[in-house]
Design a protein around this motif. Sequence first.
Motif, short mmCIF file in Angstrom:
data_model
loop_
_atom_site.label_atom_id
_atom_site.label_comp_id
_atom_site.label_asym_id
_atom_site.label_seq_id
_atom_site.Cartn_x
_atom_site.Cartn_y
_atom_site.Cartn_z
N HIS A 186 0.84 -1.23 -0.01
CA HIS A 186 0.19 0.08 -0.05
C HIS A 186 0.68 1.28 0.02
N GLY A 187 2.17 1.20 -0.07
CA GLY A 187 2.97 2.39 -0.09
C GLY A 187 2.94 3.15 1.10
N CYS A 188 2.91 2.61 2.25
CA CYS A 188 3.00 3.40 3.40
C CYS A 188 4.06 3.07 4.21
N LEU A 189 4.34 4.06 5.37
CA LEU A 189 5.76 4.01 6.00
C LEU A 189 5.37 3.02 7.37
N MET A 190 6.36 2.08 7.31
CA MET A 190 6.22 1.08 8.64
C MET A 190 7.56 1.97 9.44
N ILE A 191 6.80 2.40 10.78
CA ILE A 191 7.74 2.96 11.44
C ILE A 191 7.94 2.29 13.02
N ALA A 192 9.00 1.82 13.11
CA ALA A 192 9.46 1.16 14.54
C ALA A 192 9.85 2.30 15.56
N SER A 193 9.21 2.38 16.55
CA SER A 193 9.44 3.27 17.77
C SER A 193 10.32 2.53 18.66
N GLU A 194 11.74 2.77 18.86
CA GLU A 194 12.59 1.84 19.69
C GLU A 194 12.96 2.96 20.85
N LEU A 195 12.25 3.59 21.49
CA LEU A 195 12.44 4.55 22.44
C LEU A 195 12.85 3.47 23.80
N HIS A 196 11.92 2.56 23.70
CA HIS A 196 12.14 1.64 24.89
C HIS A 196 12.87 0.23 24.57
N LEU B 247 19.27 -3.54 18.55
CA LEU B 247 18.00 -3.07 18.26
C LEU B 247 16.97 -3.99 18.57
N GLY B 248 15.74 -3.66 18.99
CA GLY B 248 14.45 -4.48 19.22
C GLY B 248 14.20 -5.08 17.74
N ILE B 249 14.62 -4.59 16.68
CA ILE B 249 13.78 -4.80 15.27
C ILE B 249 14.74 -6.29 15.09
N SER B 250 15.95 -6.32 15.76
CA SER B 250 16.83 -7.59 15.56
C SER B 250 16.41 -8.80 15.97
N LEU B 251 15.04 -8.72 16.73
CA LEU B 251 14.55 -9.83 17.58
C LEU B 251 13.81 -10.58 16.36
N GLY C 32 15.49 -0.13 21.93
CA GLY C 32 16.54 0.05 21.25
C GLY C 32 17.92 -0.03 22.02
N LEU C 33 18.98 0.06 21.35
CA LEU C 33 20.11 0.25 22.04
C LEU C 33 20.41 -1.05 23.00
N GLY C 34 19.79 -1.91 22.98
CA GLY C 34 20.09 -3.03 23.98
C GLY C 34 19.33 -3.42 24.89
N PHE C 35 18.03 -2.51 25.42
CA PHE C 35 17.18 -2.88 26.35
C PHE C 35 16.57 -4.16 26.03
N ALA C 36 16.46 -4.86 24.59
CA ALA C 36 15.70 -6.13 24.39
C ALA C 36 16.50 -7.21 24.32
N LEU D 134 13.11 3.92 11.71
CA LEU D 134 13.48 3.49 12.86
C LEU D 134 13.69 4.53 14.01
N VAL D 135 13.00 4.70 14.97
CA VAL D 135 12.94 5.97 15.93
C VAL D 135 13.85 5.27 17.34
N LEU D 136 14.85 6.15 17.44
CA LEU D 136 15.81 5.96 18.67
C LEU D 136 15.59 7.19 19.61
#
Lengths: 411, 448
Positions: free
Chosen positions: A212-222, A232-236, A224-228, A244-246
Amino acid sequence: MNTASYSELPAMFQRHAPPYLAERATGDVVVSAEGASLHLADGRTLLDAASGGFGYGVSPVVEAVQAQLRRLPLSNRVLISRTLAELVVELDKLCPTPLSVSYVCNSGDEAFEGALKLAKGLNPRRNRLLVVAGSRPGSLSYGTLLAGIGAGYLDALGMEVVPIRPNDSASLAGSLDRSTLAVVYEPVIRERGLCRLEAAFLTEMRRGCDTHGCLMIASELHTGLGFAGTPLGISLTGVVPDALVLGDALGGGQIGVGVYVTSKAINDAVYGGRNPSLHGSTTGGNPASCVAATVALRHLARERIAQRQEGLGRAFTERFASRAANPESLIRNYQVCGGLVSVELPGPAPADRLWRECLGAGLLLQRPRDRWLYLAPPLTVSEREWEQVLQRLQRGCERAGCEPAALREVV
Amino acid sequence: MNRLQVIDCCDKHWNPTAATLYHMSHRTIEHRAEGSWIEDEEGNRFLDFACSYGVFIVGHANPHVQAAACDQLARIATLPYGMMEPSQVGLMQRLARMLPGDLNRVWLTNSGAEACEIALRAVLAARAPRRRIIVARDSYHGKTLGALNILGQHNHRNPFDPLMRQVDFVPYGDLAALSDAMDSDVAAVFLEPVLGGPYLQVPVSGYVKQVELLCREHGALFVADEIQTAFGRAGRMFAIEYDAAQPDIILLSKGMTGGHAAIAATVMSDRLYETLTGLSDFDADYLASGAGASPFACATALASLDFIERENLPERAQRLGVRLISGLRRLARQYPALIEEAPGIGLMTGLKVRNPAVESAITMVMGRHGIHLGHSMNESADHPVLRFYPPLTVTEGEIELCLDKLAASLEQIGSRPVKLFDCLNLLVRRQYRLPRWFVYRLTGVKQT
Ligand SMILES: Cc1ncc(COP(=O)(O)O)c(C=O)c1O
């Protein structure tokens, strides 16, 4: 400030602070901090399992920022910034292909709005936002709207928000259409415990966004950077979003920094061939914040913080899961994902009691949400500090009358 | 990384058109700054009359502010929700004391746009079901998606339109137009007490107060955006003082830390605060900031405010502003084909020029003379204002130096036929859409 005036701070705070801070105030005054420890004006020390930040006074970051402060904290935005160039290279190394172009700003909140603005630039006429329910992508206007707060007032923004149940691929597929501007999610949702978004669901989301040509936005405020437990959380799952938002831990515990990272193709489609100031801000990407973020990212990699976070979750499980079930216990379940931990209690009142007892035992937790408590220690929390966090949690449980022996893992 | 590699990184991983701009305007890499001066990595020094459009109020790397900032970093820089910290609470109280009337509730955030967004959400809730917002045409309130809704500069909005529907734009300074636009559905008027950005315009005396009164008459809220004007830039601590205006919300940012850290504030009246918290469905998180109010930024702001007050910088800005503005006006009169006028108040000054090409030419030649100016970067304005925003600690000698170099630059530019700039303007308007090789050839960039 001497201790006499410390005693005046709570009244001053209640007089001037906004409600979101005043409502959460514990009454404690912090005067210094290091690691995960907050030193209070009355001589006590609280362990921070609430900020989800980077950690306090991490010396490589403090020293680098102090050096930059002496040289050039903010830029007059005429010349070229080496510090910014170094940061965007570091972010490129962190993110999977094709995420290679960064927009650096002052906070995770701003970064999320920037990602949404990118979506709007791609499809200005679309006005439908899909959000995986329970996501909290930020506290500016659209982040607030997506979190389901103040919808009655924010209808003025002219956006339709459609919440999607986590991992409900069918409703996701049924809701996506050509009016969808973006799909917003967090890789691990903190709502009624922790919920990891599954690979199948995210793959469906990826496919739907492409169709559908829309943006997929991952918020990684909580996450990202190792918390998960992964860089990155997307690496799960390995499913790569369009943006990707950090956020705030990125500033190394020193300065607010946020960033969204996107692909060159998407960035060019919106900002290519246009005035470079079409998006930006006065202080976004300032030298001191870029230095903080660059040094913080290098520190996270060098110290293998993601692995350490994974270890925190394991230590929690080892400590609490091995005990026998106790039908008397107030604590029902817990969930772990990397270093993210949630604890479920029978209701809001016991959750509140446990929160207070933990505070009394020297452990700061986020205020409970309904009957759930979340542990969000700083990224750089040491094993020793974590052990103390767990001890204090246990003490809090005992005092609150909830025997932790009966914790059960439910992930 | 050498200069070309740094630009290449900007091109690949940040902002490609900024990289093009760096190339074509032969920019170097910033290194350090002190007082009114910036130094690049090659040791070239530039007198800073750009100041990131008004940020460096107390001078670059002000030792007093720097010491406080470094000290706070060593103690505690960021804070979890729930905790109080002396510099954070101290700044809230300090701002409330400095501001007139009952502006006592302080939201500390990270940028001007964040501050505007808090205000936008607040007025929509406090005046519900009213939905209309009125802003001045050409006004600037920030570029986050939320703030963009109330931004008056259409070149920044157009690629993202349609935005919020119920936003009306009225010409700045035009009371009759505002009066016509007001009705019982207007929730708020957002206004800069001095219009900043590339359209710098000082309103007639009394205008801001009249806007306030119109708001009162129609039950709308009055939001004063002092992000650019406050802390002395416009010759008063707050520009609303000129008219003794009393907003319901005031927005502050740029000068607050004197250019040592990012911070902003949305300060609300007690009355408005009570209206908001009295709403049956009020949720404190409706007006929250994820990472605002860091002790680092707060301590830096407190030190900067100490310095501003101790050195009486607003008065200094007013005094030196008279000198700078009269110098600019003198040159404006000398080059009427290039310069329309020299608007300004305090040390918020500029040259309204013939067209964007003239603005670029003056900026470039002044850059060669070692002076940085606040280029509007707005090629769609007919007559953009090239801003002269020195630190408020600027000396008389530095103002004279800037004016001397400006005279020399204008002499050089004025020796060309003005038609040349009209032709060049056609290119300037399209500069980011032209092929890079063409732009580089035109501007003498060697591509290696
Ligand atoms: C009057 C005014 N409002 C709002 C803003 C936005 O501030 P920021 O760039 O920090 O988001 C600016 C910035 O130039 C401004 O001058």
